[in-house]
Enzyme design. Structure first.
Site, short mmCIF file in Angstrom:
data_model
loop_
_atom_site.label_atom_id
_atom_site.label_comp_id
_atom_site.label_asym_id
_atom_site.label_seq_id
_atom_site.Cartn_x
_atom_site.Cartn_y
_atom_site.Cartn_z
CE LYS A 10 -6.70 19.16 -0.97
NZ LYS A 10 -8.10 19.62 -1.16
CE1 TYR A 50 -10.46 14.67 -1.18
CE2 TYR A 50 -9.05 14.56 -3.10
CZ TYR A 50 -9.34 15.08 -1.85
OH TYR A 50 -8.49 16.00 -1.27
CG ASN A 113 -8.59 23.21 -0.21
OD1 ASN A 113 -7.94 22.33 -0.76
ND2 ASN A 113 -9.63 22.95 0.56
CG HIS A 116 -7.40 15.70 2.40
ND1 HIS A 116 -8.77 15.80 2.38
CD2 HIS A 116 -7.10 14.55 3.05
CE1 HIS A 116 -9.28 14.73 2.99
NE2 HIS A 116 -8.29 13.96 3.41
CD GLU A 127 -8.95 10.60 4.43
OE1 GLU A 127 -10.08 10.99 4.11
OE2 GLU A 127 -8.08 11.37 4.91
P1 CMP Z 1 -10.61 18.32 1.00
O1 CMP Z 1 -10.51 18.52 2.47
O2 CMP Z 1 -9.44 17.75 0.31
O3 CMP Z 1 -11.87 17.38 0.70
C1 CMP Z 1 -12.64 17.49 -0.47
C2 CMP Z 1 -12.24 18.64 -1.34
O4 CMP Z 1 -13.18 19.03 -2.30
C3 CMP Z 1 -12.05 19.86 -0.48
O5 CMP Z 1 -10.92 19.73 0.33
C4 CMP Z 1 -12.01 20.95 -1.52
O6 CMP Z 1 -10.71 21.20 -2.02
C5 CMP Z 1 -12.87 20.36 -2.63
N1 CMP Z 1 -14.07 21.16 -2.72
C6 CMP Z 1 -15.00 21.38 -1.78
N2 CMP Z 1 -15.96 22.17 -2.24
C7 CMP Z 1 -15.62 22.50 -3.50
C8 CMP Z 1 -16.21 23.31 -4.49
N3 CMP Z 1 -17.35 23.97 -4.28
N4 CMP Z 1 -15.58 23.39 -5.69
C9 CMP Z 1 -14.43 22.74 -5.91
N5 CMP Z 1 -13.83 21.94 -5.00
C10 CMP Z 1 -14.41 21.84 -3.81
#
Ligand code: CMP
Length: 139
Positions: A10, A50, A113, A116, A127
């Site tokens: 990311k 998403y 984070n 993904h 995906e």
């Molecule tokens: P990912 O596995 O990419 O799938 C969906 C993403 O939404 C997740 O990782 C997080 O990065 C994001 N996400 C999940 N919960 C939150 C939250 N409370 N606030 C912001 N982003 C979120």
């Protein structure tokens, strides 16, 4: 069984030049990078990827973030690759991620984070097809 899963490095991670360090974690876990490309997604493309989260309160922020800088999209292949990748990534929220995982070491917050990974065989297939043509995946 040998599986394939879709991985995304990311914007928070590409901004900090962590592509190689993250790829090393995958390879050390026995995952093979069988396709990889760097892209700068539009907010619309991120929103499509998403779409399952469209009703979540963080959806708009998530799409803005994913379009804020380049990402590296990848196909990882290996024995039980979907679960193995999720193990290597660690919990979604880095505060809950086990030591040694990508998110424990590199992630900044639950939103930013670093990576993904697909969560199941059906989503992995969808995906992968979202980003890659069959000919681009070289196992
Ligand atoms: P990912 O596995 O990419 O799938 C969906 C993403 O939404 C997740 O990782 C997080 O990065 C994001 N996400 C999940 N919960 C939150 C939250 N409370 N606030 C912001 N982003 C979120």
């Amino acid at each position: 069984a040998i599986e394939r899963t879709l991985s995304i490095i990311k914007p928070d991670a590409t901004n900090r030049n962590l592509t190689g360090k993250i790829n090393a974690k995958f390879e050390e876990a026995g995952l093979r990078i069988v396709a990889q490309k760097r892209m700068h997604l539009t907010k619309e493309q991120a929103g499509k990827f998403y779409a399952v989260h469209a009703e979540r309160p963080f959806y708009d922020e998530l799409c803005e973030f994913m379009a804020s800088a380049p990402v590296v999209v990848q196909v990882l292949e290996g024995e039980g690759a979907i679960a193995k990748n999720r193990e290597v990534m660690g919990a979604t929220n880095p505060a809950d991620a086990e030591a040694g995982t990508i998110r424990a070491e590199f992630a900044e917050s639950v939103g930013e984070n670093s990576v993904h990974g697909s969560d199941a065989p059906e989503t992995a297939a969808e995906e992968i097809a979202f980003f890659f043509a069959g000919l681009e995946i070289v196992g």
